[in-house]
Design a protein around this motif. Structure first.
Motif, PDB file in Angstrom:
ATOM      1  N   UNK A  52       0.856  -1.185   0.000  1.00 38.26           N
ATOM      2  CA  UNK A  52       0.000   0.000   0.000  1.00 38.26           C
ATOM      3  C   UNK A  52       0.900   1.245   0.000  1.00 38.26           C
ATOM      4  N   UNK A  53       0.614   2.197   0.870  1.00 37.95           N
ATOM      5  CA  UNK A  53       1.401   3.427   0.931  1.00 37.95           C
ATOM      6  C   UNK A  53       2.299   3.462   2.161  1.00 37.95           C
ATOM      7  N   UNK A  54       2.663   2.291   2.660  1.00 39.45           N
ATOM      8  CA  UNK A  54       3.521   2.211   3.848  1.00 39.45           C
ATOM      9  C   UNK A  54       4.915   2.735   3.529  1.00 39.45           C
ATOM     10  N   UNK A  55       5.594   3.232   4.574  1.00 32.79           N
ATOM     11  CA  UNK A  55       6.949   3.769   4.422  1.00 32.79           C
ATOM     12  C   UNK A  55       7.888   3.175   5.459  1.00 32.79           C
ATOM     13  N   UNK A  56       9.061   2.795   5.012  1.00 34.22           N
ATOM     14  CA  UNK A  56      10.130   2.318   5.887  1.00 34.22           C
ATOM     15  C   UNK A  56      11.313   3.228   5.593  1.00 34.22           C
ATOM     16  N   UNK A  57      11.773   3.967   6.593  1.00 34.59           N
ATOM     17  CA  UNK A  57      12.847   4.910   6.305  1.00 34.59           C
ATOM     18  C   UNK A  57      13.776   5.088   7.492  1.00 34.59           C
ATOM     19  N   UNK A  58      14.732   5.980   7.359  1.00 36.55           N
ATOM     20  CA  UNK A  58      15.840   6.151   8.299  1.00 36.55           C
ATOM     21  C   UNK A  58      16.597   4.818   8.342  1.00 36.55           C
ATOM     22  N   UNK A  59      16.933   4.323   9.512  1.00 38.14           N
ATOM     23  CA  UNK A  59      17.668   3.059   9.639  1.00 38.14           C
ATOM     24  C   UNK A  59      16.766   1.904  10.047  1.00 38.14           C
ATOM     25  N   UNK A  60      15.482   2.011   9.731  1.00 35.95           N
ATOM     26  CA  UNK A  60      14.509   0.998  10.143  1.00 35.95           C
ATOM     27  C   UNK A  60      14.729  -0.321   9.413  1.00 35.95           C
ATOM     28  N   UNK A  61      14.326  -1.409  10.073  1.00 35.71           N
ATOM     29  CA  UNK A  61      14.421  -2.758   9.528  1.00 35.71           C
ATOM     30  C   UNK A  61      13.063  -3.435   9.651  1.00 35.71           C
ATOM     31  N   UNK A  62      12.605  -4.057   8.568  1.00 34.88           N
ATOM     32  CA  UNK A  62      11.382  -4.856   8.581  1.00 34.88           C
ATOM     33  C   UNK A  62      11.785  -6.244   8.122  1.00 34.88           C
ATOM     34  N   UNK A  63      11.487  -7.272   8.921  1.00 34.64           N
ATOM     35  CA  UNK A  63      12.011  -8.601   8.622  1.00 34.64           C
ATOM     36  C   UNK A  63      11.120  -9.682   9.215  1.00 34.64           C
ATOM     37  N   UNK A  64      11.577 -10.923   9.137  1.00 41.64           N
ATOM     38  CA  UNK A  64      10.761 -12.047   9.604  1.00 41.64           C
ATOM     39  C   UNK A  64       9.565 -12.176   8.686  1.00 41.64           C
ATOM     40  N   UNK A  65       8.397 -12.342   9.270  1.00 34.59           N
ATOM     41  CA  UNK A  65       7.161 -12.391   8.493  1.00 34.59           C
ATOM     42  C   UNK A  65       6.304 -11.158   8.780  1.00 34.59           C
ATOM     43  N   UNK A  66       6.957 -10.042   9.094  1.00 38.62           N
ATOM     44  CA  UNK A  66       6.257  -8.799   9.408  1.00 38.62           C
ATOM     45  C   UNK A  66       5.461  -8.316   8.207  1.00 38.62           C
ATOM     46  N   UNK A  67       4.359  -7.638   8.487  1.00 40.00           N
ATOM     47  CA  UNK A  67       3.527  -7.016   7.462  1.00 40.00           C
ATOM     48  C   UNK A  67       3.378  -5.540   7.819  1.00 40.00           C
ATOM     49  N   UNK A  68       3.730  -4.663   6.895  1.00 42.11           N
ATOM     50  CA  UNK A  68       3.589  -3.222   7.079  1.00 42.11           C
ATOM     51  C   UNK A  68       2.754  -2.736   5.907  1.00 42.11           C
ATOM     52  N   UNK A  69       1.610  -2.109   6.183  1.00 43.67           N
ATOM     53  CA  UNK A  69       0.707  -1.767   5.087  1.00 43.67           C
ATOM     54  C   UNK A  69      -0.146  -0.560   5.430  1.00 43.67           C
ATOM     55  N   UNK A  70      -1.094  -0.256   4.543  1.00 42.45           N
ATOM     56  CA  UNK A  70      -1.899   0.966   4.587  1.00 42.45           C
ATOM     57  C   UNK A  70      -0.947   2.158   4.566  1.00 42.45           C
ATOM     58  N   UNK A  71      -1.059   3.066   5.524  1.00 40.63           N
ATOM     59  CA  UNK A  71      -0.206   4.245   5.572  1.00 40.63           C
ATOM     60  C   UNK A  71       0.787   4.164   6.733  1.00 40.63           C
TER      61      UNK A  71
END
Length: 120
Positions: A52-71
């Motif tokens: 969707x319109x999700x944002x991952x920025x700076x030094x962030x980490x998304x991993x495993x089976x994580x779900x980041x969505x919508x806004x």
């Protein structure tokens, strides 16, 4: 999508590419939609999904089976991966000594099973 290559997410080189919207590194095992943003210092790997319109920025980490969505925004030094407590799935975000699990924000001394009543 940019040219594919390999990148080390902290446990050895894996097939990866730089995301077309922001330039952050995404492992080929992860899924990031073209509408999502992954900043140049951010990382998405394992089987994580950002869409969707999700944002991952700076030094962030998304991993495993994580779900980041919508806004949703994952930023600063945050890391995002799902965990399971008492058989229920919760999503955890760790920022400094604060932990956000589901809708609760706790410091590390408060993180225990009693913090999460059983859900029906």
């Amino acid at each position: 999508m940019s040219e594919k290559t390999q990148f080390d997410f902290g446990y050895g080189l894996v097939d990866a590419h730089q995301h077309s919207n922001g330039g952050g590194w995404v492992a080929d095992t992860a899924t990031v939609s073209e509408t999502a943003y992954v900043g140049p210092s951010a990382r998405v790997y394992d089987k994580a999904r950002v869409y969707d319109n999700a944002s991952v920025y700076d030094n962030a980490r998304v991993y495993g089976e994580a779900r980041v969505y919508n806004n949703a925004l994952v930023c600063d030094e945050a890391s995002c991966s799902p965990i399971f407590l008492s058989g229920f799935e919760f999503y955890i975000t760790v920022i400094d000594s604060k932990v956000q699990v589901g809708c609760k924000t706790l410091d590390d001394s408060q993180l225990n099973p009693e913090s999460f009543p059983e859900e029906y």
